[in-house]
Design a protein around this motif. Structure first.
Motif, PDB file in Angstrom:
ATOM      1  N   MET A 166     -27.406  14.501 -97.306  1.00 32.97           N
ATOM      2  CA  MET A 166     -27.571  13.425 -98.266  1.00 32.97           C
ATOM      3  C   MET A 166     -27.606  12.092 -97.525  1.00 32.97           C
ATOM      4  SD  MET A 166     -24.988  12.213-101.267  1.00 32.97           S
ATOM      5  CE  MET A 166     -25.745  11.535-102.701  1.00 32.97           C
ATOM      6  N   CYS A 224     -19.413  15.929 -89.691  1.00 29.70           N
ATOM      7  CA  CYS A 224     -18.586  15.613 -90.857  1.00 29.70           C
ATOM      8  C   CYS A 224     -18.801  14.144 -91.216  1.00 29.70           C
ATOM      9  CB  CYS A 224     -17.120  15.893 -90.562  1.00 29.70           C
ATOM     10  SG  CYS A 224     -16.041  15.561 -91.958  1.00 29.70           S
ATOM     11  N   ASN A 225     -19.950  13.826 -91.807  1.00 33.55           N
ATOM     12  CA  ASN A 225     -20.286  12.454 -92.140  1.00 33.55           C
ATOM     13  C   ASN A 225     -19.569  12.032 -93.418  1.00 33.55           C
ATOM     14  OD1 ASN A 225     -21.951  12.533 -89.905  1.00 33.55           O
ATOM     15  ND2 ASN A 225     -23.677  13.246 -91.104  1.00 33.55           N
ATOM     16  N   GLN A 226     -19.077  10.789 -93.434  1.00 39.30           N
ATOM     17  CA  GLN A 226     -18.283  10.328 -94.556  1.00 39.30           C
ATOM     18  C   GLN A 226     -18.722   8.942 -95.006  1.00 39.30           C
ATOM     19  OE1 GLN A 226     -14.291  10.574 -92.911  1.00 39.30           O
ATOM     20  NE2 GLN A 226     -14.012  12.605 -93.807  1.00 39.30           N
ATOM     21  N   TYR A 245     -21.380   5.613-106.158  1.00 40.31           N
ATOM     22  CA  TYR A 245     -21.315   7.078-106.075  1.00 40.31           C
ATOM     23  C   TYR A 245     -20.067   7.576-106.789  1.00 40.31           C
ATOM     24  CZ  TYR A 245     -24.949   6.716-102.547  1.00 40.31           C
ATOM     25  OH  TYR A 245     -26.126   6.443-101.897  1.00 40.31           O
ATOM     26  N   ASP A 256     -16.401  13.123 -97.773  1.00 38.48           N
ATOM     27  CA  ASP A 256     -17.535  13.767 -97.125  1.00 38.48           C
ATOM     28  C   ASP A 256     -18.775  13.503 -97.978  1.00 38.48           C
ATOM     29  OD1 ASP A 256     -15.776  14.736 -95.246  1.00 38.48           O
ATOM     30  OD2 ASP A 256     -15.724  16.773 -96.059  1.00 38.48           O
ATOM     31  N   VAL A 257     -19.897  13.174 -97.353  1.00 39.28           N
ATOM     32  CA  VAL A 257     -21.087  12.756 -98.114  1.00 39.28           C
ATOM     33  C   VAL A 257     -21.638  13.845 -99.026  1.00 39.28           C
ATOM     34  CG1 VAL A 257     -21.724  10.928 -96.505  1.00 39.28           C
ATOM     35  CG2 VAL A 257     -22.675  13.221 -96.205  1.00 39.28           C
ATOM     36  N   GLN A 258     -21.459  15.124 -98.671  1.00 40.57           N
ATOM     37  CA  GLN A 258     -22.000  16.181 -99.528  1.00 40.57           C
ATOM     38  C   GLN A 258     -21.251  16.293-100.855  1.00 40.57           C
ATOM     39  OE1 GLN A 258     -20.527  16.694 -96.567  1.00 40.57           O
ATOM     40  NE2 GLN A 258     -19.523  18.670 -96.422  1.00 40.57           N
ATOM     41  N   ARG A 259     -20.105  15.630-100.976  1.00 41.97           N
ATOM     42  CA  ARG A 259     -19.341  15.626-102.232  1.00 41.97           C
ATOM     43  C   ARG A 259     -19.795  14.532-103.186  1.00 41.97           C
ATOM     44  NH1 ARG A 259     -12.956  16.325-101.020  1.00 41.97           N
ATOM     45  NH2 ARG A 259     -12.956  15.207-103.005  1.00 41.97           N
ATOM     46  N   ASP A 286     -17.408  10.990-106.645  1.00 40.51           N
ATOM     47  CA  ASP A 286     -17.012  12.205-105.932  1.00 40.51           C
ATOM     48  C   ASP A 286     -17.056  13.358-106.928  1.00 40.51           C
ATOM     49  OD1 ASP A 286     -15.869  14.048-104.089  1.00 40.51           O
ATOM     50  OD2 ASP A 286     -13.888  13.590-104.891  1.00 40.51           O
ATOM     51  N   LYS A 287     -17.820  14.391-106.626  1.00 41.77           N
ATOM     52  CA  LYS A 287     -17.996  15.535-107.525  1.00 41.77           C
ATOM     53  C   LYS A 287     -16.698  16.313-107.739  1.00 41.77           C
ATOM     54  CE  LYS A 287     -22.619  16.252-105.661  1.00 41.77           C
ATOM     55  NZ  LYS A 287     -23.439  17.200-104.896  1.00 41.77           N
TER      56      LYS A 287
END
Length: 81
Positions: A1, A30-32, A9, A52-55, A11-12
């Protein structure tokens, strides 16, 4: 992402919501991003949190922009593991 500075944004996992005010990219992948929430109804500030960006899910709020030509600076400390 691809997380963009100034965009809102959520957080899911936790539902935490805020404007992305910083990002970090690690060699490990582990990009944040740090999300800075708006001021609470009573005027108190809630601290920005790193995720974490995928969240993250992008919200539809217009992006926040700042004029940084004469007074660049930072808002939060770097992430700590």
């Amino acid at each position: 992402m691809d997380v963009k500075l100034g965009y809102t944004y959520r957080d899911k996992v936790s539902g935490f919501r805020g404007v992305c005010t910083g990002t970090v990219q690690y060699l490990s992948g582990c990009n944040q991003a740090v999300l800075s929430p708006k001021v609470k109804a009573d005027g108190s500030l809630e601290r920005g949190e790193w995720f974490d960006v995928q969240r993250l899910a992008e919200e539809s709020d217009p992006p926040v922009t700042l004029e940084n030509d004469t007074t660049p600076g930072f808002g939060d400390a770097a992430p700590v593991r």
